[in-house]
Design a protein around this motif. Structure first.
Motif, PDB file in Angstrom:
ATOM      1  N   LEU A  24      42.177  -6.912  -1.629  1.00 14.75           N
ATOM      2  CA  LEU A  24      42.062  -7.361  -3.026  1.00 14.75           C
ATOM      3  C   LEU A  24      42.441  -6.255  -3.991  1.00 14.75           C
ATOM      4  O   LEU A  24      43.159  -6.478  -4.972  1.00 14.75           O
ATOM      5  CB  LEU A  24      40.632  -7.827  -3.302  1.00 14.75           C
ATOM      6  CG  LEU A  24      40.188  -9.131  -2.647  1.00 14.75           C
ATOM      7  CD1 LEU A  24      38.721  -9.400  -2.969  1.00 14.75           C
ATOM      8  CD2 LEU A  24      41.047 -10.306  -3.097  1.00 14.75           C
ATOM      9  N   LYS A  25      41.974  -5.048  -3.735  1.00 12.21           N
ATOM     10  CA  LYS A  25      42.280  -3.927  -4.626  1.00 12.21           C
ATOM     11  C   LYS A  25      43.765  -3.593  -4.617  1.00 12.21           C
ATOM     12  O   LYS A  25      44.332  -3.215  -5.651  1.00 12.21           O
ATOM     13  CB  LYS A  25      41.471  -2.697  -4.211  1.00 12.21           C
ATOM     14  CG  LYS A  25      39.981  -2.791  -4.528  1.00 12.21           C
ATOM     15  CD  LYS A  25      39.293  -1.474  -4.168  1.00 12.21           C
ATOM     16  CE  LYS A  25      37.848  -1.462  -4.589  1.00 12.21           C
ATOM     17  NZ  LYS A  25      37.208  -0.150  -4.330  1.00 12.21           N
ATOM     18  N   GLU A  28      46.016  -5.364  -7.007  1.00 17.22           N
ATOM     19  CA  GLU A  28      45.931  -4.960  -8.407  1.00 17.22           C
ATOM     20  C   GLU A  28      47.034  -3.969  -8.779  1.00 17.22           C
ATOM     21  O   GLU A  28      47.254  -3.696  -9.951  1.00 17.22           O
ATOM     22  CB  GLU A  28      44.559  -4.326  -8.690  1.00 17.22           C
ATOM     23  CG  GLU A  28      43.376  -5.256  -8.464  1.00 17.22           C
ATOM     24  CD  GLU A  28      43.337  -6.413  -9.442  1.00 17.22           C
ATOM     25  OE1 GLU A  28      43.869  -6.270 -10.563  1.00 17.22           O
ATOM     26  OE2 GLU A  28      42.779  -7.483  -9.080  1.00 17.22           O
ATOM     27  N   LYS A  51      35.657 -10.840  -3.626  1.00 16.37           N
ATOM     28  CA  LYS A  51      35.889 -10.706  -5.063  1.00 16.37           C
ATOM     29  C   LYS A  51      34.619 -10.239  -5.779  1.00 16.37           C
ATOM     30  O   LYS A  51      34.680  -9.522  -6.781  1.00 16.37           O
ATOM     31  CB  LYS A  51      36.386 -12.031  -5.647  1.00 16.37           C
ATOM     32  CG  LYS A  51      37.815 -12.381  -5.251  1.00 16.37           C
ATOM     33  CD  LYS A  51      38.189 -13.812  -5.621  1.00 16.37           C
ATOM     34  CE  LYS A  51      38.147 -14.059  -7.108  1.00 16.37           C
ATOM     35  NZ  LYS A  51      38.643 -15.418  -7.448  1.00 16.37           N
ATOM     36  N   THR A  54      34.512  -6.388  -5.549  1.00 19.46           N
ATOM     37  CA  THR A  54      35.603  -5.607  -6.134  1.00 19.46           C
ATOM     38  C   THR A  54      35.830  -5.889  -7.609  1.00 19.46           C
ATOM     39  O   THR A  54      36.510  -5.123  -8.287  1.00 19.46           O
ATOM     40  CB  THR A  54      36.919  -5.893  -5.393  1.00 19.46           C
ATOM     41  OG1 THR A  54      37.264  -7.279  -5.566  1.00 19.46           O
ATOM     42  CG2 THR A  54      36.786  -5.588  -3.903  1.00 19.46           C
ATOM     43  N   SER A  56      37.618  -8.353  -8.606  1.00 15.88           N
ATOM     44  CA  SER A  56      38.927  -8.988  -8.728  1.00 15.88           C
ATOM     45  C   SER A  56      38.793 -10.359  -9.383  1.00 15.88           C
ATOM     46  O   SER A  56      37.879 -11.128  -9.088  1.00 15.88           O
ATOM     47  CB  SER A  56      39.568  -9.152  -7.345  1.00 15.88           C
ATOM     48  OG  SER A  56      40.757  -9.913  -7.429  1.00 15.88           O
ATOM     49  N   LYS A  58      41.620 -12.358  -9.490  1.00 17.61           N
ATOM     50  CA  LYS A  58      42.772 -13.128  -9.018  1.00 17.61           C
ATOM     51  C   LYS A  58      42.310 -14.364  -8.243  1.00 17.61           C
ATOM     52  O   LYS A  58      41.350 -14.307  -7.474  1.00 17.61           O
ATOM     53  CB  LYS A  58      43.657 -12.260  -8.126  1.00 17.61           C
ATOM     54  CG  LYS A  58      44.330 -11.103  -8.872  1.00 17.61           C
ATOM     55  CD  LYS A  58      45.320 -10.402  -7.983  1.00 17.61           C
ATOM     56  CE  LYS A  58      45.900  -9.185  -8.692  1.00 17.61           C
ATOM     57  NZ  LYS A  58      46.691  -9.549  -9.876  1.00 17.61           N
TER      58      LYS A  58
END
Length: 332
Positions: A24-25, A28, A51, A54, A56, A58
């Protein structure tokens, strides 16, 4: 100037570890979208859960085939194998997660073999969980070799100013010494030369480690392993026109390579090569399997169960692994 963005399948690895978080990171980072068309092979529900750790924002989009991926920077496409519940315990060894990690990789290899993707980038798996899940392999490399029908391959680690390729890897030290032969050393020298030549280094400078302290000190240490196992391979490679030196003492060789004396080191066994690379930083190291018919890069760290679920895991190694996958992928 890059005109073709390779399609890269990112396998989730062990879902109980930091793999979902660093994936996930990584999404970015603009460079991931600017240089590749990347998607995840794993469990969408696990990504959704990650998510929370983190931050996130998205969206996770479930797909069944790479052709369905849209590669929208605001969305993460996930080829969802739906093998695990989002209640999977975090930071614990489990057979379920080990089996899933194998299935993610097997799917990626099948896609690469069928030319549906250009490269594979792997998040870490846990060897204990993998074997509890019924897959008796030492790690990623051996799975990749078997599922691609490859018998001669090697692990290459890459960090800033240091590349290391291994003659042996996941075996005990006594077994490693027994497995080192002139033929195997020569093959790894060839792999090092071919890999760096393809990467644009016209005549790579290759250094070969000794086995014993001080590379045996002309027979003072050990039982003549250098003369028996390494010297014939180096001499044959030199006769072929390869710029190679060795056997050289490992205690100074890595310093000399970082200084710029050599482009790559041929290490004899796992810790001889891994230790120096990891001293340079786990966050920047990349694991590359060379000799395969497909491109595979990976982070150079483990599942980090101790920090899984905290959002603290550093994604830099995965971003670098993706960058090198782009660099090594077939150009179209």
């Amino acid at each position: 100037m890059q005109t073709y963005k390779p399609i890269i399948g990112i396998t989730m690895g062990d879902a109980a570890g930091v793999g979902p978080e660093i994936i996930l990171k990584s999404f970015e980072h603009k460079v991931v979208h600017e240089t590749s068309r990347s998607f995840v092979i794993g469990d969408a529900s696990i990504l959704e859960r990650a998510k929370k750790f983190t931050g996130s924002t998205k969206a996770i989009r479930r797909i069944k085939h790479p052709r369905e991926a849209q590669f929208d920077p605001a969305v993460i496409d996930c080829l969802d194998l739906a093998l695990l519940p989002d209640t999977l315990p975090i930071g614990e060894v489990s057979a379920e997660a080990g089996n899933a990690a194998f299935q993610y990789l097997a799917k990626a290899i099948a896609l690469a073999n069928d030319k549906e993707i250009d490269a594979i980038c792997t998040a870490p798996l846990n060897k204990e969980a993998l074997q509890k899940g019924g897959h008796l392999y030492p790690g990623h490399t051996e799975i990749l070799a078997e599922l691609t029908g490859t018998t001669d391959y090697s692990m290459m680690l890459s960090a800033p100013n240091l590349k290391v390729i291994h003659v042996t890897t996941h075996v005990g030290i006594i077994d490693a010494i027994n497995m080192i032969t002139p033929e195997r050393v020569l093959h790894v020298i060839h792999l090092a030369h071919e890999t760096l030549t393809k990467a644009g280094i016209a005549s790579p400078k290759i250094a070969v480690c000794g086995i014993n302290p001080h590379a045996g000190e002309n027979g003072l240490f050990g039982y003549g392993e250098e003369a028996e196992k390494i010297v014939p391979a180096v001499e044959k490679a030199q006769a072929e026109g390869i710029d190679v030196q060795g056997p050289l003492p490992a205690d100074t060789l890595f310093f000399r390579t970082v200084r710029g004396d050599f482009d790559i080191v041929v290490a004899m066994y796992h810790d001889q090569g891994h230790g120096p690379v990891k001293v340079l930083g786990l966050e920047s190291g990349v694991n590359i399997t060379v000799g395969l018919p497909i491109i595979r890069t990976s982070v150079d760290h483990g599942t980090a169960f101790d920090i899984a679920g905290t959002g603290k895991a550093d994604e830099k190694s995965l971003v670098e692994a993706l960058r090198q996958a782009v660099e090594l992928a077939p150009k179209k």
